[in-house]
Design an enzyme around this catalytic site. Structure first.
Site, PDB file in Angstrom:
ATOM      1  N   ASP A 288       0.091  15.590  37.451  1.00 20.85           N
ATOM      2  CA  ASP A 288      -0.057  16.878  36.931  1.00 20.85           C
ATOM      3  C   ASP A 288       0.401  18.191  37.649  1.00 20.85           C
ATOM      4  OD1 ASP A 288      -0.436  18.835  34.943  1.00 20.85           O
ATOM      5  OD2 ASP A 288      -2.714  18.622  35.113  1.00 20.85           O
ATOM      6  N   MET A 289       1.205  19.060  37.271  1.00 23.96           N
ATOM      7  CA  MET A 289       1.518  19.873  38.038  1.00 23.96           C
ATOM      8  C   MET A 289       0.386  21.138  38.080  1.00 23.96           C
ATOM      9  SD  MET A 289       4.556  18.957  38.927  1.00 23.96           S
ATOM     10  CE  MET A 289       5.159  20.070  39.910  1.00 23.96           C
TER      11      MET A 289
ATOM     12  N   TYR B 133       3.284  27.218  35.170  1.00 25.80           N
ATOM     13  CA  TYR B 133       4.021  28.525  34.890  1.00 25.80           C
ATOM     14  C   TYR B 133       4.241  29.177  36.045  1.00 25.80           C
ATOM     15  CZ  TYR B 133       4.645  26.809  29.856  1.00 25.80           C
ATOM     16  OH  TYR B 133       4.936  26.391  28.778  1.00 25.80           O
TER      17      TYR B 133
ATOM     18  N   ARG C 196      -7.732  32.460  40.261  1.00 23.48           N
ATOM     19  CA  ARG C 196      -8.804  31.776  39.735  1.00 23.48           C
ATOM     20  C   ARG C 196     -10.149  31.870  40.783  1.00 23.48           C
ATOM     21  NH1 ARG C 196      -6.532  25.767  37.538  1.00 23.48           N
ATOM     22  NH2 ARG C 196      -4.688  26.666  36.761  1.00 23.48           N
TER      23      ARG C 196
ATOM     24  N   ASP D  53       4.243  19.501  31.930  1.00 22.33           N
ATOM     25  CA  ASP D  53       4.250  19.347  33.245  1.00 22.33           C
ATOM     26  C   ASP D  53       3.378  18.110  33.917  1.00 22.33           C
ATOM     27  OD1 ASP D  53       1.422  19.810  32.273  1.00 22.33           O
ATOM     28  OD2 ASP D  53       0.863  21.270  34.158  1.00 22.33           O
ATOM     29  N   GLU D  54       3.331  17.004  32.933  1.00 22.08           N
ATOM     30  CA  GLU D  54       2.336  15.962  33.288  1.00 22.08           C
ATOM     31  C   GLU D  54       3.547  14.797  33.031  1.00 22.08           C
ATOM     32  OE1 GLU D  54      -1.645  15.474  31.167  1.00 22.08           O
ATOM     33  OE2 GLU D  54      -0.400  16.809  29.980  1.00 22.08           O
TER      34      GLU D  54
END
Ligand code: DCP
Length: 682
Positions: free
Chosen positions: A18-19, A23, A60, A120-121
């Site tokens: 998973d990236m 984006y 985050r 993206d997975e």
């Protein structure tokens, strides 16, 4: 509905990659000065700074979340850089993210079977690569182990933080380990190497989960982000699953998860362990019951599908609140943009990947003015997909009208242009049922492209084009042909609840690339492809009615047969081979007629000379009635013969040589008729 599949083996090595804040990473690669800074990608809609759709890990750490709008993110983290999603046709343009995802897939697919699960997975089946490594260079034989492998998180390893690396090294190199865990350890090496390769070639970091099935790998990949990997040894499955909230499990976010909570009091996966398989089957049916029993124990037999390209293409937009679409004119405006985008993407897919999509589906969410009616969902509608912006738009409008009619359930007052009785809050189009076209047919397909044509009569051209597509369709042509001989083309098909779920899940945000994440769940009714022939306004067109076709000029006048060849050449993008194989000459005879004496052993198609000097090809349909096509030899433009697959070029050339024609046309089940036969792939 979930499907309970037994595991083929518990010695598989499956990775889910998973990236990280995907984006954002794409935007940071474009603008390297953003790297390392709190950054977020925001939606096109700029209200309150736009909705955040991707948030960097730096942002985050300040408490910025995806649920925030730009203004709120700024107040939480004043230095945050907000990058707006690219825009095209008045809506988010995700192509840069899609292409970036493809770059990653190209690298990951080097080591094993690769399934592109979303933008993206990716799932990888690394079993073979891990077995090879275990037999040739087992971890315990290695003197140097890359740091990225040692940094893996191995679930269940408990050690002081300072000792964790050593503990991981020991776990990876245990010579007395269970073979299944040894394979997972090899998987850790392979995935670490792939991730490093992705970083080197694309500048994108990603995280991964490594386990013996897809479900566990996916759960693990999100556990340690960004740029880390997590391994799930067998002994740790129970402790991984037990505390997980039941609604977080794949396919349990909806009604089934709700029922488990409300009816059985199951809140975590651990709670589910208390129920016997029989009890779950009793409550939810045999399949779902077994599936639930399995997932509680980490059993999941889903295979990694071999798919590096998206399973469908979709484009859509949300129109929340006062922005909802209230008129057919507004719907048409947006569908026109969507059709244009879809047509472009389908064309690229055809050109680059030699694939065609077969089904067009329209999804929408709507509300009605009256509260009592507002519970009803706008039905998703599908039809065979015809290539070209104009045709996609035409069909999309028909689908919308059909959906709206059903939605309004004959409330004719609210239906029509300018009405205010309904509002569309989500609208999207998708192209699915994508299949490879056989090699050799690609350049022919070009002739079937419609860039931007206008049709004088929708019905006339719909019928004609679908029929033409049927003769060249790559699979299932027979059923397509039979279907469209029997049913009006405008008939729409309900997609069922899956597409509605898809709409809710993926169209909440217009810039979500819903086609990918959703594609794994789509399950459209079977439809067969439809490619279209370019027909331009003011250009000569073949009358689609009658066996002996005449060419009509723009003014509607007929031209002589001598002029046909010239006229056909004048039609740019339309080759005479299409006229030759056009389907206007095909008809279904309702009567039962035995063609057994003409059948080859493996196919039900044959060639016989027709009265008009063409080739009559008989195809036996699934319902045993006969489809009869007459091909007109005289109208083949020799220039396009080269475009045909090699195996049939010779035969067509022979047809063009008059002295040989008779013999060749008599050949039964000849390759040319087989090639264009509706039965071809049956
Ligand atoms: N995306 C979107 N709208 C959403 C969710 C996601 O457009 N509501 C887009 C932006 C994300 C990309 O999809 O970058 C991938 O989504 P993920 O859920 O995988 O989240 P990220 O990759 O952004 O972050 P993470 O590192 O947490 O996976």
């Amino acid at each position: 509905m979930p499907v309970a599949r037994p595991e083929s083996s518990d010695s598989r090595v499956i990775a889910h990659v998973d990236m990280d804040c995907f984006y954002v990473q794409v935007e940071q690669r474009k603008q390297p000065e953003l790297r390392g800074h709190p950054t977020a990608v925001v939606q096109y809609n700029a209200w309150k700074g736009g909705g955040l759709i991707a948030v960097s890990y730096e942002a985050r750490s300040f408490g910025v979340k995806r649920s925030m709008r730009g203004d709120e993110a700024k107040s939480v983290c004043p230095e945050i850089q907000l990058v707006r999603v690219p825009v095209a046709r008045g809506k988010a343009d995700l192509s840069i993210y899609r292409n970036a995802g493809s770059e990653v897939v190209a690298i990951l697919s080097r080591k094993g079977r690769c399934e592109r699960a979303s933008i993206d997975e990716v799932y990888l089946d690394l079993t073979d690569a891990a077995e090879k490594m275990l037999s040739e260079t087992p971890p315990e034989s290695l003197e140097v182990i890359d740091d990225e492998v040692i940094k893996s998180h191995v679930l269940g390893i408990s050690a002081e933080p300072s000792d964790v690396r050593q503990a991981v090294r020991e776990w990876i190199c245990r010579s007395n380990a269970d073979r299944r865990d040894k394979l997972l350890a090899c998987g850790a090496f392979i995935v670490a190497e792939l991730r490093m390769q992705v970083l080197k070639e694309t500048q994108f970091s990603c995280s991964a989960g490594i386990a013996h099935n897809k479900m566990l790998a996916k759960l693990a990949s999100g556990m340690n982000k960004p740029a880390q990997q997590t391994v799930v040894p067998f002994v740790s499955i129970k402790s991984l699953l037990e505390p997980l909230p039941i609604r977080k499990m794949k396919q349990l976010g909806g009604k089934l998860g709700c029922s488990l909570q409300d009816d059985l009091g199951v809140n975590t996966v651990g709670d589910l362990l208390q129920f016997s398989e029989g009890r779950l089957q009793e409550r939810y049916g045999i399949n779902t019951g077994t599936w639930l029993w399995n997932i509680a124990r980490g059993i999941n037999g889903d295979e990694v599908e071999s798919r590096v390209l998206p399973k469908s293409h979709g484009t859509g937009k949300t129109f929340p609140g006062l922005n909802c679409l209230k008129t057919i004119a507004a719907i048409e405006r947006w569908l026109s943009k969507f059709s244009e985008e879809l047509a472009e993407r389908l064309e690229v897919d055809l050109e680059q990947n030699k694939r065609i999509a077969q089904t067009l589906t329209l999804h929408a969410s709507a509300h009605k003015a009256t509260e009592s009616q507002s519970q009803k969902k706008f039905p998703s509608k599908s039809c065979p997909l015809r290539y070209g912006t104009t045709k996609i738009l035409e069909d999309a409008l028909n689908l919308f009208q059909a959906g709206l009619r059903e939605y309004l359930s004959s409330s004719s007052k609210a239906y029509g242009n300018g009405c205010s009785g309904w509002g569309i809050t989500n609208l999207s189009l998708s192209a699915s049922k994508i299949v490879d076209i056989p090699s050799g047919t690609c350049s022919i397909m070009k002739y079937f492209h419609t860039q931007d044509q206008s049709c004088s009569s929708t019905k006339e051209f719909n019928d004609k084009e679908i029929f033409e597509a049927a003769t060249l369709s790559t699979s299932g042509s027979e059923s397509y042909l039979m279907k469209h001989l029997q049913e009006p083309q405008t008939e729409c098909h309900e997609d069922g609840t899956k597409m509605n779920t898809l709409m809710q899940t993926h169209l909440e945000d217009e810039s979500r690339m819903f086609e990918d994440k959703a594609c794994a769940q789509t399950n459209f009714s079977r439809e067969i492809s439809s490619l279209s022939t370019p027909v331009k306004k003011n250009e000569p067109q073949l009358d689609s009615v009658g066996e002996d076709a005449v060419i009509k000029d723009a003014a509607g006048g007929n031209r002589s047969r001598d002029q046909k060849g010239k006229a056909l050449k004048e039609k740019q993008g339309t080759s005479s081979i299409l006229q030759f194989f056009q389907t206007k000459n095909c008809f279904q005879e309702p009567k039962e007629e035995s063609v057994n004496d003409m059948q080859e052993t493996t196919e039900s198609s044959c060639s016989v000379p027709s009265e008009s000097g063409g080739i009559r090809s008989l195809h036996r349909g699934a319902d045993q009635s006969r489809v009869d096509c007459i091909y007109k030899i005289d109208e083949i433009d020799p220039n396009v013969v080269d475009e045909l697959p090699r195996e049939i070029q010779e035969e067509v050339r022979a047809w063009l040589r008059p002295q040989k024609r008779a013999n060749n046309t008599m050949r039964r089940g000849s390759s040319i008729t087989h090639y264009f036969s509706p039965n071809k792939n049956l």
